[in-house]
Enzyme design. Structure first.
Site, PDB file in Angstrom:
ATOM      1  N   ARG A 205       0.849  -1.740  -0.235  1.00 14.46           N
ATOM      2  CA  ARG A 205      -0.490  -0.207   0.092  1.00 14.46           C
ATOM      3  C   ARG A 205       1.266   0.894   0.052  1.00 14.46           C
ATOM      4  NH1 ARG A 205      -2.070  -3.717   3.647  1.00 14.46           N
ATOM      5  NH2 ARG A 205      -4.094  -4.159   3.307  1.00 14.46           N
ATOM      6  N   LYS A 250      -2.502  -1.826   7.050  1.00 14.83           N
ATOM      7  CA  LYS A 250      -4.014  -0.519   7.453  1.00 14.83           C
ATOM      8  C   LYS A 250      -5.007  -1.591   8.416  1.00 14.83           C
ATOM      9  CE  LYS A 250      -7.597   0.447   4.254  1.00 14.83           C
ATOM     10  NZ  LYS A 250      -8.259   0.625   3.200  1.00 14.83           N
ATOM     11  N   HIS A 306      -2.749   3.951  -6.222  1.00  9.30           N
ATOM     12  CA  HIS A 306      -3.372   2.915  -5.337  1.00  9.30           C
ATOM     13  C   HIS A 306      -3.617   1.977  -6.671  1.00  9.30           C
ATOM     14  CE1 HIS A 306      -4.884   0.569  -2.098  1.00  9.30           C
ATOM     15  NE2 HIS A 306      -5.717  -0.129  -2.800  1.00  9.30           N
ATOM     16  N   ARG A 309      -1.420  -1.519  -6.915  1.00 12.42           N
ATOM     17  CA  ARG A 309      -1.747  -2.495  -6.040  1.00 12.42           C
ATOM     18  C   ARG A 309      -2.841  -3.685  -7.233  1.00 12.42           C
ATOM     19  NH1 ARG A 309      -1.403  -4.550  -0.994  1.00 12.42           N
ATOM     20  NH2 ARG A 309      -3.472  -4.972   0.481  1.00 12.42           N
ATOM     21  N   HIS A 332      -4.101  -8.648   2.934  1.00 11.19           N
ATOM     22  CA  HIS A 332      -5.324  -8.794   2.544  1.00 11.19           C
ATOM     23  C   HIS A 332      -5.890  -9.996   3.057  1.00 11.19           C
ATOM     24  CE1 HIS A 332      -5.159  -7.208  -1.671  1.00 11.19           C
ATOM     25  NE2 HIS A 332      -6.302  -6.387  -1.228  1.00 11.19           N
ATOM     26  N   TYR A 341      -9.024  -6.660  -5.668  1.00 11.67           N
ATOM     27  CA  TYR A 341      -8.021  -6.861  -6.433  1.00 11.67           C
ATOM     28  C   TYR A 341      -6.958  -7.382  -7.449  1.00 11.67           C
ATOM     29  CZ  TYR A 341      -7.037  -2.981  -2.938  1.00 11.67           C
ATOM     30  OH  TYR A 341      -7.746  -1.475  -2.057  1.00 11.67           O
TER      31      TYR A 341
END
Length: 354
Positions: A205, A250, A306, A309, A332, A341
């Site tokens: 990230r 995150k 982003h 990613r 994840h 993603y």
């Protein structure tokens, strides 16, 4: 036994009816209602629960407002959470809503649904609203388990959550990667090039790679510029093991990211001239602006930093990694989030069908 009696104000005006249930072995329970029939119905329900042995003390939940409970949550729970800085903003917004004046036990699903409509009218997106609801839901769970409010039902579980929009599926196409990197060199932003390539190689990230600042709300609701990420540090890198250890992510879980040969080469070519130990001596805010300018210079539309990613995650699968392996790299937590993603190219899948 239960007793029902009128309640008057100072001017002797009837303001309601108080029900009191007194039973040996139980604390006295009382509650005031506007209608006598409601007081009688409540008293019967309490007595029935006592008869069945399923009675639970409601006094704490019936005398604690949502605003007061949120204050306690801010003092006891948020300081223990890594996402506390962000959650305090959601908490203060809840306290400003009409629902905050209600007692915890009186809040129902329809009250939360009304708050959802308020947030939608304010222009909040589905994901933002879901984050607000997550805080409220956790507050009720904590109050039920730890704050002597075992009688509480979680009203958030009774409402439909806003549907999340379909995730972005933007990937680099054709020669966009080459054009973007060329624009970095031509636009005197060569420092942007290694950050772009590192993001593509690792699926990390932006906040894990770069120092990140945001405007967050303090206890009084004022916006304060706050650092939320230190970015990748040289102390996190182990060139021999080819790993980068991330202690602050995150989702709150530390993870160790394996580094490709290309990622290692990028790191070896970077100067170590930053006194604070940062690998990339810039901020996400600076990268974001420079990235947008270089995309425009290269004639690339609707591409965000982003999105790299997404690109990296999809490439892992195209290289043959299975979901468990890919999620160990990307961080994840669920297959559903990993799927959002991952955007595999149909033409690449077609080649594997031969």
């Amino acid at each position: 036994m239960a007793s029902i009696g009128p309640r008057y104000d100072r001017d002797k005006n009837l303001i309601g009816w108080q029900a009191r249930v007194i039973r040996k072995g139980y604390p006295t329970s009382s509650k005031t209602f506007r209608q006598k029939k409601d007081a009688e119905q409540w008293a019967r329900s309490i007595e029935n629960e006592m008869d069945k042995g399923i009675w639970r003390d409601r006094s704490e939940a019936e005398h604690t407002t949502l605003k007061d409970a949120l204050n306690r949550y801010a003092q006891e729970i948020i300081p223990t959470k890594k996402s506390g800085d962000r959650e305090i903003g959601y908490l203060r917004q809840w306290q400003k809503r009409p629902i905050a004046k209600r007692f915890m036990a009186s809040i129902e699903g329809q009250d939360v649904a009304m708050s959802i409509k308020e947030m939608e009218a304010e222009g909040k997106g589905p994901n933002t609203i879901r984050l607000h609801l997550a805080l409220l839901s956790n507050l009720y769970n904590v109050a039920k388990k730890e704050w002597r409010m075992s009688s509480l039902d979680n009203p958030v579980e009774l409402v439909r959550k806003p549907k999340l929009p379909q995730g972005r599926d933007r990937r680099l196409i054709d020669d966009e990667e080459t054009r973007l990197l060329a624009a970095c060199d031509e636009g005197l932003t060569a420092w942007l090039r290694p950050a772009i390539l590192f993001a593509i190689e690792t699926a990390m990230r932006a906040g894990e790679i770069l120092e990140t600042w945001r405007y967050l709300k303090d206890a009084e609701g004022n916006k304060v510029k706050t650092k939320v990420s230190d970015g990748l540090q040289w102390s996190d890198i182990d060139l021999k093991k080819r790993t980068a250890h991330l202690t602050k992510t995150k989702n709150g879980d530390a993870r160790t990211v394996p580094l490709s040969s290309r990622a290692i080469q990028l790191l070896q070519e970077l100067p170590r001239s930053h006194d604070d130990g940062r690998v990339f001596g810039t901020t996400y805010e600076a990268i974001k602006q420079a990235f947008a300018r270089n995309c425009a210079r290269a004639g690339i539309e609707d591409l965000h930093f982003h999105d790299l990613r997404h690109e990296a995650t999809s490439r892992f699968f195209e290289k043959g990694f299975n979901p468990m392996e890919a999620s160990a790299i990307t961080g994840h937590k669920t297959l559903q989030m990993l799927k959002r993603y991952t955007h595999l190219k149909a033409e690449d899948l077609a080649k594997r069908l031969d």
